[in-house]
Scaffold this motif. Sequence first.
Motif, PDB file in Angstrom:
ATOM      1  N   ALA A 259       0.835  -1.195   0.000  1.00 27.34           N
ATOM      2  CA  ALA A 259       0.000   0.000   0.000  1.00 27.34           C
ATOM      3  C   ALA A 259       0.870   1.245   0.000  1.00 27.34           C
ATOM      4  N   PRO A 260       0.487   2.286  -0.729  1.00 30.65           N
ATOM      5  CA  PRO A 260       1.227   3.555  -0.648  1.00 30.65           C
ATOM      6  C   PRO A 260       1.183   4.085   0.782  1.00 30.65           C
ATOM      7  N   LEU A 261       2.236   4.752   1.189  1.00 30.56           N
ATOM      8  CA  LEU A 261       2.302   5.255   2.556  1.00 30.56           C
ATOM      9  C   LEU A 261       1.142   6.185   2.883  1.00 30.56           C
ATOM     10  N   ASP A 262       0.620   6.878   1.869  1.00 32.41           N
ATOM     11  CA  ASP A 262      -0.506   7.785   2.096  1.00 32.41           C
ATOM     12  C   ASP A 262      -1.814   7.233   1.532  1.00 32.41           C
ATOM     13  N   GLY A 263      -1.861   5.904   1.304  1.00 28.37           N
ATOM     14  CA  GLY A 263      -3.043   5.346   0.653  1.00 28.37           C
ATOM     15  C   GLY A 263      -3.581   4.087   1.295  1.00 28.37           C
ATOM     16  N   PHE A 264      -3.443   3.959   2.623  1.00 24.02           N
ATOM     17  CA  PHE A 264      -3.895   2.732   3.282  1.00 24.02           C
ATOM     18  C   PHE A 264      -5.410   2.547   3.163  1.00 24.02           C
ATOM     19  N   ALA A 265      -6.189   3.578   3.510  1.00 26.70           N
ATOM     20  CA  ALA A 265      -7.650   3.452   3.485  1.00 26.70           C
ATOM     21  C   ALA A 265      -8.150   3.126   2.075  1.00 26.70           C
ATOM     22  N   ASP A 266      -7.605   3.793   1.076  1.00 22.58           N
ATOM     23  CA  ASP A 266      -8.005   3.518  -0.304  1.00 22.58           C
ATOM     24  C   ASP A 266      -7.697   2.076  -0.682  1.00 22.58           C
ATOM     25  N   THR A 267      -6.544   1.591  -0.229  1.00 14.49           N
ATOM     26  CA  THR A 267      -6.152   0.210  -0.529  1.00 14.49           C
ATOM     27  C   THR A 267      -7.141  -0.773   0.083  1.00 14.49           C
ATOM     28  N   VAL A 268      -7.526  -0.541   1.329  1.00 14.43           N
ATOM     29  CA  VAL A 268      -8.476  -1.431   1.993  1.00 14.43           C
ATOM     30  C   VAL A 268      -9.826  -1.438   1.277  1.00 14.43           C
ATOM     31  N   HIS A 269     -10.314  -0.272   0.900  1.00 13.67           N
ATOM     32  CA  HIS A 269     -11.612  -0.209   0.223  1.00 13.67           C
ATOM     33  C   HIS A 269     -11.568  -0.891  -1.147  1.00 13.67           C
ATOM     34  N   LYS A 270     -10.439  -0.800  -1.831  1.00 21.04           N
ATOM     35  CA  LYS A 270     -10.292  -1.508  -3.108  1.00 21.04           C
ATOM     36  C   LYS A 270     -10.304  -3.021  -2.895  1.00 21.04           C
ATOM     37  N   LEU A 271      -9.678  -3.475  -1.793  1.00 20.49           N
ATOM     38  CA  LEU A 271      -9.708  -4.906  -1.481  1.00 20.49           C
ATOM     39  C   LEU A 271     -11.137  -5.370  -1.219  1.00 20.49           C
ATOM     40  N   ILE A 272     -11.882  -4.568  -0.472  1.00 20.23           N
ATOM     41  CA  ILE A 272     -13.274  -4.917  -0.184  1.00 20.23           C
ATOM     42  C   ILE A 272     -14.082  -4.979  -1.473  1.00 20.23           C
ATOM     43  N   ASP A 273     -13.894  -3.987  -2.340  1.00 16.29           N
ATOM     44  CA  ASP A 273     -14.612  -3.955  -3.613  1.00 16.29           C
ATOM     45  C   ASP A 273     -14.243  -5.145  -4.497  1.00 16.29           C
ATOM     46  N   SER A 274     -13.039  -5.680  -4.298  1.00 14.72           N
ATOM     47  CA  SER A 274     -12.586  -6.825  -5.100  1.00 14.72           C
ATOM     48  C   SER A 274     -13.009  -8.153  -4.495  1.00 14.72           C
ATOM     49  N   GLY A 275     -13.708  -8.103  -3.362  1.00 17.15           N
ATOM     50  CA  GLY A 275     -14.236  -9.330  -2.779  1.00 17.15           C
ATOM     51  C   GLY A 275     -13.380  -9.987  -1.715  1.00 17.15           C
ATOM     52  N   TYR A 276     -12.339  -9.320  -1.254  1.00 18.53           N
ATOM     53  CA  TYR A 276     -11.502  -9.896  -0.196  1.00 18.53           C
ATOM     54  C   TYR A 276     -12.321 -10.055   1.084  1.00 18.53           C
ATOM     55  N   ARG A 277     -11.986 -11.098   1.860  1.00 19.31           N
ATOM     56  CA  ARG A 277     -12.698 -11.380   3.103  1.00 19.31           C
ATOM     57  C   ARG A 277     -11.990 -10.796   4.330  1.00 19.31           C
ATOM     58  N   GLY A 278     -10.696 -10.506   4.183  1.00 14.19           N
ATOM     59  CA  GLY A 278      -9.958  -9.962   5.315  1.00 14.19           C
ATOM     60  C   GLY A 278      -8.522  -9.678   4.941  1.00 14.19           C
ATOM     61  N   ALA A 279      -7.804  -9.061   5.879  1.00 14.58           N
ATOM     62  CA  ALA A 279      -6.401  -8.724   5.635  1.00 14.58           C
ATOM     63  C   ALA A 279      -5.663  -8.597   6.952  1.00 14.58           C
ATOM     64  N   ASN A 280      -4.426  -9.032   6.945  1.00 14.23           N
ATOM     65  CA  ASN A 280      -3.520  -8.709   8.032  1.00 14.23           C
ATOM     66  C   ASN A 280      -2.878  -7.360   7.726  1.00 14.23           C
ATOM     67  N   VAL A 281      -2.414  -6.689   8.761  1.00  8.51           N
ATOM     68  CA  VAL A 281      -1.823  -5.363   8.615  1.00  8.51           C
ATOM     69  C   VAL A 281      -0.498  -5.342   9.354  1.00  8.51           C
ATOM     70  N   THR A 282       0.540  -4.851   8.690  1.00  5.51           N
ATOM     71  CA  THR A 282       1.842  -4.748   9.326  1.00  5.51           C
ATOM     72  C   THR A 282       2.362  -3.307   9.171  1.00  5.51           C
ATOM     73  N   VAL A 283       3.611  -3.106   9.544  1.00  7.65           N
ATOM     74  CA  VAL A 283       4.233  -1.781   9.537  1.00  7.65           C
ATOM     75  C   VAL A 283       4.103  -1.135   8.158  1.00  7.65           C
ATOM     76  N   PRO A 284       3.712   0.136   8.095  1.00  8.92           N
ATOM     77  CA  PRO A 284       3.483   1.085   9.198  1.00  8.92           C
ATOM     78  C   PRO A 284       2.016   1.430   9.401  1.00  8.92           C
ATOM     79  N   PHE A 285       1.108   0.476   9.149  1.00  5.74           N
ATOM     80  CA  PHE A 285      -0.310   0.814   9.024  1.00  5.74           C
ATOM     81  C   PHE A 285      -1.192   0.338  10.183  1.00  5.74           C
ATOM     82  N   LYS A 286      -0.637  -0.178  11.265  1.00  4.91           N
ATOM     83  CA  LYS A 286      -1.481  -0.765  12.310  1.00  4.91           C
ATOM     84  C   LYS A 286      -2.360   0.275  13.012  1.00  4.91           C
ATOM     85  N   ILE A 287      -1.834   1.469  13.221  1.00  7.60           N
ATOM     86  CA  ILE A 287      -2.638   2.516  13.846  1.00  7.60           C
ATOM     87  C   ILE A 287      -3.707   3.003  12.873  1.00  7.60           C
ATOM     88  N   ALA A 288      -3.343   3.163  11.612  1.00  8.74           N
ATOM     89  CA  ALA A 288      -4.316   3.575  10.592  1.00  8.74           C
ATOM     90  C   ALA A 288      -5.435   2.546  10.473  1.00  8.74           C
TER      91      ALA A 288
END
Length: 268
Positions: free
Chosen positions: A38-67
């Motif tokens: 994910a781009p450093l400034d694009g975490f939320a957009d990345t997650v929403h694209k995953l949801i739109d693509s039918g993903y069921r879930g995701a793990n999150v690692t550095v540096p996005f855990k707080i986001a």
Amino acid sequence: MDRYCVIGNPIGHSKSPAIHAAFARQAGQALSYETCLAPLDGFADTVHKLIDSGYRGANVTVPFKIAAAELAGTLTERARAAGAVNTLSFRDGRIAGDNTDGAGLVNDILHNAGVAIAGKRVLLLGAGGAARGVILPLLEQAPAELVIANRTLATAEALVKQFGSPLLRASEFQRLSGAFDIVVNATSASLAGDLPPIPPETFCPETLALDMMYGKQPTVFMEFAARHGATVRDGLGMLVEQAAEAFATWRGVRPDTAGVLLHMRSQL
């Protein structure tokens, strides 16, 4: 086939795809799991694209855990306590956040190392995000005491105040006294080949010393602890166990971690 991934930046080094592929084979679960940069400034957009693509879930690692914690619509108690999320579940367009790091640490200590936490004197080195994520699960094991030691005392004291448990105490590294039954290094010192400035008397032959970092060779912390009598352990078991907790959250099946841990160890 259900799709999952791990989101980070960088992410190419992640062992999560291999771990979850092993869990899926073992449990007979049809799923795919890959890395997602994910781009450093694009975490939320990345997650929403995953949801739109039918993903069921995701793990999150550095540096996005707080986001991830800020993005999730609902949080588990342990995720709220940690202030960070490493496991996202997507259902009906909603995002649920969990933090499985502390459960992974506790399960590794209890089941892989075979060491009880209840009634023990436990030392947690560091007061950053890695430490915050494991405090509640450690407290739930009812240790005799949980000491949070940090270079800056005020930071450790803030965590003690936040959790408000009579079992918690804050200390500076140099002011630690006596040996502990369990010592967990949650600082980033091992990444730089460094060592928190703790007294040698922190360790004894009955001590389990665990570094959250892992690698082919023991960390400086592990070498120091071993020289002073402790049994040492790295963070690979914690990594596998937190992944198992996430897998169980998503799939309702808890995988057997022993064989997967042995395989991942052989791949270092």
